[in-house]
Write an enzyme that holds these catalytic residues in place. Structure first.
Site, PDB file in Angstrom:
ATOM      1  N   GLU A  48       0.844  -1.196   0.000  1.00 42.97           N
ATOM      2  CA  GLU A  48       0.000   0.000   0.000  1.00 42.97           C
ATOM      3  C   GLU A  48       0.880   1.247   0.000  1.00 42.97           C
ATOM      4  O   GLU A  48       2.017   1.218   0.481  1.00 42.97           O
ATOM      5  CB  GLU A  48      -0.911  -0.012   1.235  1.00 42.97           C
ATOM      6  N   ASN A 193     -12.481  -1.662  -0.963  1.00 44.18           N
ATOM      7  CA  ASN A 193     -11.687  -2.099   0.190  1.00 44.18           C
ATOM      8  C   ASN A 193     -12.360  -1.612   1.461  1.00 44.18           C
ATOM      9  O   ASN A 193     -12.632  -0.411   1.606  1.00 44.18           O
ATOM     10  CB  ASN A 193     -10.267  -1.519   0.112  1.00 44.18           C
ATOM     11  N   GLU A 194     -12.636  -2.531   2.358  1.00 45.11           N
ATOM     12  CA  GLU A 194     -13.221  -2.189   3.658  1.00 45.11           C
ATOM     13  C   GLU A 194     -14.350  -1.173   3.500  1.00 45.11           C
ATOM     14  O   GLU A 194     -14.381  -0.133   4.172  1.00 45.11           O
ATOM     15  CB  GLU A 194     -12.141  -1.691   4.621  1.00 45.11           C
ATOM     16  N   TYR A 266      -6.677  -8.617  11.639  1.00 43.37           N
ATOM     17  CA  TYR A 266      -5.342  -8.345  12.157  1.00 43.37           C
ATOM     18  C   TYR A 266      -5.198  -8.918  13.565  1.00 43.37           C
ATOM     19  O   TYR A 266      -6.168  -8.946  14.328  1.00 43.37           O
ATOM     20  CB  TYR A 266      -5.063  -6.847  12.189  1.00 43.37           C
ATOM     21  N   GLU A 322      -6.027  -9.192   3.888  1.00 41.98           N
ATOM     22  CA  GLU A 322      -5.264  -8.421   4.866  1.00 41.98           C
ATOM     23  C   GLU A 322      -5.218  -9.227   6.153  1.00 41.98           C
ATOM     24  O   GLU A 322      -6.255  -9.480   6.772  1.00 41.98           O
ATOM     25  CB  GLU A 322      -5.879  -7.038   5.127  1.00 41.98           C
ATOM     26  N   GLN A 371       2.295  -5.927   5.760  1.00 42.36           N
ATOM     27  CA  GLN A 371       2.449  -5.648   4.344  1.00 42.36           C
ATOM     28  C   GLN A 371       3.838  -6.088   3.901  1.00 42.36           C
ATOM     29  O   GLN A 371       4.638  -6.534   4.718  1.00 42.36           O
ATOM     30  CB  GLN A 371       2.215  -4.181   4.056  1.00 42.36           C
TER      31      GLN A 371
END
Length: 518
Positions: A48, A193-194, A266, A322, A371
């Site tokens: 990103e 995204n999200e 996460y 992610e 990432q």
């Protein structure tokens, strides 16, 4: 099977006084019952425009003293090629839903504010053509996230037209004028995204309406390279998006479809804002993080069950695009740049998640760790001309034989490791038959204090020879930095064949991969 054993062991330990860890564990590999293919794309990466993830981490510019090819760092490319990176997701993340691609093509780039990450100026010198060059240098596939939040369907559609149309098309001709006459291959496109959060705070139903339009009009014009579309899916355990998107998929018309549903999760050890340190942590914090990351098993199971209800043929992949550890940023760095160190604990965390994805390989067919460079749980860290490989990088390197391998079931008594009321499985294991015909077994010892002896037995095959490689460290919070880049590095391990079993001792807090020739 193993997950049931693991769950039972953890549940029992939680209800009783933990017994002393057993000295030996037998892992039985049933090669006579092969499972699904472990798609190489579960080892995917995420890059990103965030902190130094792109600028300095990947892009240094053509005039940089750092050795580069067309502005892209040679050392980073070489390191990532060595772990056979299968695909890269770009340009975000939250950044994607404020990214306007036209600012990043052609000879004159138009800077913009990166409002999501640090409020810094994004120069757009690394744009579409530079990213595709980077992916090509890696030998990786491109996974493009289009701007559904602040963009339009037309803008996204023109982006794919620019990338995939022939030069007879005006957009394809513009691409050729920018130096790439042949249409690009774009195998994967993320439709937002999200969208439940930074991507627009959309309700599930509103997102579904946007998803349908983008699925319909964001076309691939390169028939030689088919494209799959990945819809925004759940935020952790919330099932609303999973239900809405999969219900829409079940009732879809000829005009649109999807091939994947994303999941973001996460490991924080306490939610957001994050509070766990990346280094210098206690054994309690070690256990908290690993307990949290093992929750991925329940999430994948929960969302897969919903997907099975609407898609029993498993046409839609669950894409964990992610995942990884998110800690307090390195002291002295901009907190908006999400820079953190990477320890032996993170190596174990990575192995545990990869093992979960492998066990669910019939549905989980892509994952992208967050990432790739200099951000969160990165593969490599850079500082100007210097580069260092992280413990997580070494796990990905050790797992290369699992790419596109066939999952082989294993059974074992995981045992328990308990600290201050937190109980974890003591060991974890996963096996696969590689494309080279060899058998590979990954063994992880979660116990940071005691070694464990493993006897690996084989059903359906006879082992002729066995070798191994292990990733251990002086301490569970050990890490590599520019002053000491090899503190945590894989080493050969002694493995013996005894009565047809592979016998090996696992160091505390370690990841080991065995190679068995049959």
């Amino acid at each position: 099977m193993k997950s049931l054993i693991l769950t039972a062991a953890v549940s029992l330990a939680a209800l009783s006084v933990p017994v002393h860890a057993q000295d030996r564990v037998t892992v039985t590999v049933d090669a006579a019952k092969p499972g699904a293919k472990i798609d190489r794309r579960i080892f995917g990466q995420f890059a990103e425009h965030l902190g130094s993830g792109i600028y300095e981490g990947v892009w240094v510019g053509k005039d940089s003293p750092v050795p580069n090819t067309r502005g892209i760092r040679n050392d980073v490319v070489a390191a990532l090629k060595a772990i056979k990176v299968p695909l890269v997701r770009w340009p975000g993340g939250c950044f994607a839903d404020e990214y306007h691609w036209r600012r990043g093509i052609g000879p004159e780039r138009k800077p913009m504010m990166n409002a999501n990450w640090g409020g810094v100026i994004e120069p757009n010198t690394f744009g579409t053509d530079e990213f595709m060059d980077f992916a090509n240098q890696l030998g990786a596939e491109a996974y493009l996230s289009v701007n559904v939040g602040s963009g339009t369907v037309g803008e996204a559609a023109e982006w794919l037209e620019y990338m995939t149309a022939s030069t007879q098309d005006a957009m394809g001709a513009e691409r050729a004028a920018n130096g790439h006459a042949e249409p690009y291959k774009v195998p994967f496109v993320g439709l937002g995204n999200e969208s439940w959060d930074c991507g627009g705070g959309m309700t599930p139903d509103f997102y579904v309406s946007q998803m349908k339009m983008h699925s319909r009009f964001v076309r691939n014009y390169n028939p030689a390279a088919p494209m799959q579309r990945i819809a925004v899916g759940p935020n952790g355990g919330n099932t609303e998006y999973t239900e809405a998107v999969m219900k829409a998929f079940q009732g879809r018309s000829w005009a649109w479809s999807i091939e994947g549903l994303s999941l973001h999760q996460y490991t924080t050890g306490g939610g957001f804002p994050v509070s766990q340190p990346a280094t210098g942590f206690t054994e309690k914090q070690y256990a908290v993080i690993l307990k949290d990351t093992l929750g991925m098993e329940g999430l994948v199971t929960k969302h897969s069950a919903i997907m099975d209800k609407y898609d029993p043929e498993k046409k839609v992949a669950l894409v964990v695009d992610e995942w990884g550890a998110w800690y307090v940023a390195t002291p002295g760095t901009d907190p908006g740049f999400l820079k953190q160190q990477n320890t032996q604990r993170d190596a174990i965390l990575a192995a545990l998640n990869i093992n979960i994805f492998a066990r669910h390989s019939d549905r989980v067919r892509m994952a992208n760790i967050a990432q790739m460079v200099n951000v969160l749980q990165a593969m490599v860290l850079t500082d100007k001309e210097k580069m260092v490989l992280t413990p997580t990088y070494h796990v990905f390197k050790m797992y290369v034989p699992f790419q596109d391998a066939t999952y082989i079931p294993v059974t074992f008594d995981a045992g328990t490791y308990t600290y201050d009321g937190i109980t974890l499985p003591r060991v974890d294991a996963v096996a696969a038959k590689g494309t080279d015909g060899k058998l590979y077994v990954s063994l992880t010892n979660l116990d940071p204090n005691q070694p464990v002896d493993i006897d690996t037995a084989f059903l359906g095959v006879k082992a002729k020879s066995v070798s191994g490689e292990t990733l251990a460290a002086p301490k569970f919070d050990a890490f590599n930095d520019f002053a000491a880049p090899n503190t945590v590095a894989p080493k050969p391990i002694s493995v013996k064949l005894k009565d047809g079993k592979a016998v090996v001792r696992l160091a505390p807090a370690s990841v080991t991969v065995l190679t068995i020739t049959m």
